[in-house]
Each structure stands twice: as C-alpha cells, then as structure tokens.
Design an enzyme around this catalytic site. Structure first.
Site, short mmCIF file in Angstrom:
data_model
loop_
_atom_site.label_atom_id
_atom_site.label_comp_id
_atom_site.label_asym_id
_atom_site.label_seq_id
_atom_site.Cartn_x
_atom_site.Cartn_y
_atom_site.Cartn_z
N SER A 191 0.85 -1.19 0.00
CA SER A 191 0.00 0.00 0.00
C SER A 191 0.89 1.25 0.00
CB SER A 191 -0.96 -0.03 1.19
OG SER A 191 -1.98 0.91 1.04
N ASP A 424 -8.74 -6.36 -4.88
CA ASP A 424 -8.39 -5.22 -4.02
C ASP A 424 -9.47 -4.14 -4.14
OD1 ASP A 424 -7.23 -3.02 -2.73
OD2 ASP A 424 -5.22 -3.52 -3.42
N HIS A 460 -6.78 -6.29 -0.42
CA HIS A 460 -5.73 -5.29 -0.30
C HIS A 460 -4.61 -5.77 0.61
CE1 HIS A 460 -3.80 -1.49 -0.61
NE2 HIS A 460 -3.94 -1.20 0.67
#
Length: 531
Positions: A191, A424, A460
């Site tokens: 991320s 995601d 994610h």
C-alpha cells in the site's frame, strides 16, 4: 539460502552512533537501547504483516534499538528514524531490510514493528521512519500549517525525502555497530509501503538492491479520488443499494468468470475476459435472499447502476475517463456502507456512513481545496469533484510515484518485484498494471530487473480467497544475490468448499492455466502452468 553471521563490533550505547550524520539535516537526538528477550511472550508474525514472506514465531530476539531524531534546518520539521540491529547470540546476517507503512502512516506503527520483529528475528538489520508526521493521522490533522496554508514540508517529507534519509541513516548505524556496510539492502512494503518502495526505485535508485512493492499506492491523487468515488456517486445520484445486493452481484460475477482459467476455484484470474462476459443488467430484478431485511428482495436498478459505476471507475462530469475502476469479483459491499440512521431503501434520508472518513471527498475538499478544516460542507457537485481531483494532482506531487523511467535503478543493478490482488477494493489493480506497462514502454529489457504478479482473489495486501504470496521475498533475494530470476510463485488459495488448493501466480503477462486431466487434488501446484 545460507546466511553469514556477524557480531557487533561496538557497544549498544549512544556514543557508538555519535558519528552519524545526514547531509542537509541536523541530528537532534540519538538513543541506543539494548533490547533482550523480545517479545516477552512468543509472537506469531503472519504473512499479512511480512509482505511476501512466510510466518515466523518471534521469541527471545535481542537487538540494539537505535532511534535518530533530526531536522532539516530552516524547515521547522522533526523526523524520527528507528533502526533495529540484531545482537548475539544469533548475530547479524549482513543484510538490511527496511519496512514501509500504510495509508497516511510512513512507519513506526504497530504493523511496521511487527514486520521489523520478523526481520530482526531472522537476522536482518531493519529500519523504519515516521516520515515527519504523527503515525495514524490523516492530513486533516497536519495538512495545514495555518488556515489557508498547506503544510508542503510535511507532504515532501512523507512523500519522498524521509525515504532517502532512512537508507542513509540505517546504513550509517550498521557501519557504526558492525564496522562494515550491509552486504545487501532490501525494502518491503504494501500500500503506502509499496508506494514508498517505488519512490525509492524512482528517486533513490542506489539505496536498495532489492525492492518488494506490494499493492503500491503509486498514483496517489487518482487513488484518493477513486476511494472517494463510491460515496460521492451514491450521494450525487441519490442511489443507496443494500450491501446484500452488492454481495450478490459479486457472487454472480465470480460464477460467470470463475472457470476462465480452467478450474472452478471461486476466483477470477482473467479480469479482462470477465469484463467482456459479465453483463450486469442481466441481474436486474433477480430475486435474492437479503440477510439485512430477513427476506427475499429483487436486485434494484440502484444496485446495478452503482456497481456499474464502481467497476467503470470515476468519470469527469462530461463522462470522460478519470481513473480505473475495481475489478469484477471484488467485494464492493464494503464501499457502500450506509448511515445507521438510514431506514429507507434509496430514500433521501440515506447517506454513506463513511462521510466522516478522511478519504471521503468532503474531508479532502476541506483540507486541500478550501484549506479550512472547519468549513461547513455537506455535499459536492460533480464539477467540484472534478476540481478536487485537479487540485490533488497539483498538491500531491511529492507523494505520487509515477515516473516510469527508472533507468538509474536498472543501471545500478536493482531488482524489483510487485504484486497486486485482483480483488483489491482499496487500490484498483489496474493502476499497478498501468504503471508496469508504462515502464515496459519506456525501457528495454524490463523483465531483467522488474516483474509484476497479479494475484486472483487477493484483497488489499492480504485477505480474501486468493493465496497470499509468501515466497516472493525469497525469490527477490535469490534474484539479487544469485542472479536467479523469479518465475512462477506458489500460493495456497481457499476454495468455496473451505478446502485449499496449491496454485501458481505468474509474472505478467503470463497467466496461470490449469492443465486438463490433472485430476481434483487438494495439493495441485503441479497442475498449473504459466503460459
């Protein structure tokens, strides 16, 4: 891979590190604290926190915790780098593994500390930075130095400068403690940590030999505006579908596209083919059992239209493309949570419950456009939404990691691996594919130093039915240290029956295809082939 072991050459005391310096900065304070028997109770560090590494049970780790606080004179800032240096009995393996953060957190958080614990237990020196901003806070708390004035210094520190600083400080601390430089240096992050990894390849190409950038938040303005798109679109169109409708449409997409790779495993591995096959309007009016109301309902036009908008991605007011949408099979229900006070379906009393989330358009509009967090803003027009995006593109330049010409990283001999889950719902996977394709167009021989993996069903960074990549870091290390380029990587997926299956993920553009006649075996990694 066998690792050497090195012992400290100096004591874990502040004077050992007094020679640490950083060009353009003033060291304010340095501490060195011996840590033993860490943690006090055995701790399992899961792959979720280790960015493509297997789980490890951390017990009785010993290290020297070096914390350096510094400022860039004239900028009125304060940043802290934290470096853990393994001590006896295990010693140091000669490698540095720095770890990234997530969201608006640069590092020095519970998740980064967990990742560091796994690294230091395995013998790595490891490091993190707070980026000069308070961990776990959004720009509404620090983005303005005063009403009407953006905190550009904080944005630059968070965006890129702290990352170059950290590499220098970590290597200096290693040199002071072990009397030698690291043999190899690595960065891992997902991320924002993946964005940080990419910034390092783009702007600090000699800082790390190997970089693992998972689900990277490369295009920060576009990602921000895409995260704001669901709540904005629902509020704009006054359509508020139930979660059960969105969940049903996700199931229908998986049912239609599951077998495109040759096996029914509850995953969509080819989103491009799925987009051509999946027809949303076919499910308008279809009866489903809705747990929210405890009875059967029919899928509404609102659910179909909102799902269409989220899959298509945000658009300008005139309908032009703004950014990529989510992939079919992604859990979109988490993006349409309604205010608990909502009692009607599609009624005017409903609003997205995430209205107080700092990633919603109202919050971003106040901080970055009006530069007034106390402004009374209840809704945005589509023209204002467009202007928010254009403003973010200008303001968040220090945070974006979009330069495809990473020639210096290539020339320095650096290696980079990226993976992104195709389910995601935080960062659209096509954002990463887009960047990889840009690099491939700008440079020659890209697979010689940069490879990208798409992971079906992975959410994610982690979660979902898709397999968590736990071997990619070892493959990256073998690539850096032995020249063994990574190919297929094994993952374990969760089947709809709650059983598991061993599968492969492949470096793009290769795809994993199930071999006919292989049989229905629970362990079937050998039944897959990258083609």
């Amino acid at each position: 891979m066998a690792l050497s072991s090195f012992s400290p050459a100096a004591p874990c005391t502040a004077p050992t590190f007094s020679s640490i310096s950083l060009f353009g900065a003033q060291i304010l304070h340095t501490t060195a604290t011996p840590v033993t028997n860490y943690p006090q109770t055995n701790s399992i560090i899961s792959p979720i926190l280790r960015d493509a590494q297997p789980p490890v049970i951390v017990q009785n780790a010993s290290f020297c915790n070096v914390t350096v606080t510094y400022t860039h004179p004239g900028r009125d800032d304060a940043l802290t780098a934290e470096i853990w240096l393994p001590s006896l009995p295990a010693g140091w393996n000669g490698r540095l593994q720095s770890v990234g953060g997530g969201g608006w957190t640069a590092g020095r958080s519970l998740s980064s500390y967990a990742s560091m614990a796994g690294a230091v237990y395995e013998g790595y020196a490891t490091a993190t930075t707070d980026g000069g901003i308070p961990p776990g806070t959004g720009p509404e708390s620090w983005g303005l130095v005063s009403e009407g004035n953006l905190n550009t210094v904080a944005l630059e520190n968070f965006g890129d400068r702290s990352l170059g600083d950290l590499a220098i400080l970590a290597k200096a601390a290693i040199r002071a403690y072990y009397a030698q430089d690291p043999l190899y240096s690595y960065w891992t992050g997902c991320s924002n940590g993946g964005r940080q990894a990419s910034i390092l390849a783009q702007q600090y190409p000699s800082a790390y030999d190997g970089i693992l950038a998972a689900a990277p938040a490369l295009h920060w303005p576009q990602i921000a505006i895409t995260r704001a798109w669901p709540s904005f679109y629902m509020d704009l169109t006054k359509q508020y579908p139930r979660k059960c409708e969105m969940e049903a449409l996700t199931r229908f997409a998986i049912a239609q596209c599951d077998a495109l790779d040759g096996v029914q495993d509850g995953l969509i591995s080819d989103p491009e083919k799925c987009r051509k096959r999946f027809r949303l309007r076919e499910f308008l009016g279809k009866s489903i059992l809705c747990s929210e109301v405890g009875e059967k309902i029919r899928i509404s036009a609102a659910a179909v239209d909102v799902t269409r908008a989220l899959l298509a991605g945000p658009r300008f007011a005139n309908g032009d493309f703004l950014w990529f949408g989510y992939e079919p099979g992604t859990d979109l229900s988490a993006l349409v949570v309604l205010d608990p006070a909502c009692t009607g379906h599609g009624g005017g009393a409903c609003t997205p419950a995430s209205v107080t989330d700092p990633l919603t358009p109202l919050s971003w509009w106040k901080t970055f456009v009006l530069k007034n967090n106390e402004a009374n803003v209840t809704s945005l027009t589509h023209a204002q939404y467009d202007q928010l995006y254009l403003t973010l593109k200008k303001v968040l330049v220090p945070v974006a990691a979009t330069e495809p010409r990473i020639t210096d990283f290539q020339r320095a001999g650096g290696k980079m691996l990226t993976f992104h889950g195709l389910a995601d719902n935080a960062i659209t996977p096509e954002s990463t594919l887009h960047y990889f394709q840009e690099v491939s167009s700008a440079l020659d021989n890209v697979p010689d130093f940069y490879r990208y993996y798409r992971v079906p069903g992975l959410e994610h960074c982690s979660g979902g039915s898709g397999g968590q990549p736990v071997h990619l870091f070892d493959q990256l290390r073998a690539w850096v240290e032995k020249g063994t380029a990574p190919g297929a990587s094994a993952v374990t997926v969760t089947l709809p029956s709650n059983g598991t299956m061993e599968q492969l993920i492949c470096p793009y553009p290769q795809k994993a295809v199930y071999q006919r006649g292989c049989g229905r075996r629970s362990s079937s990694e050998g039944c897959w082939k990258c083609t």
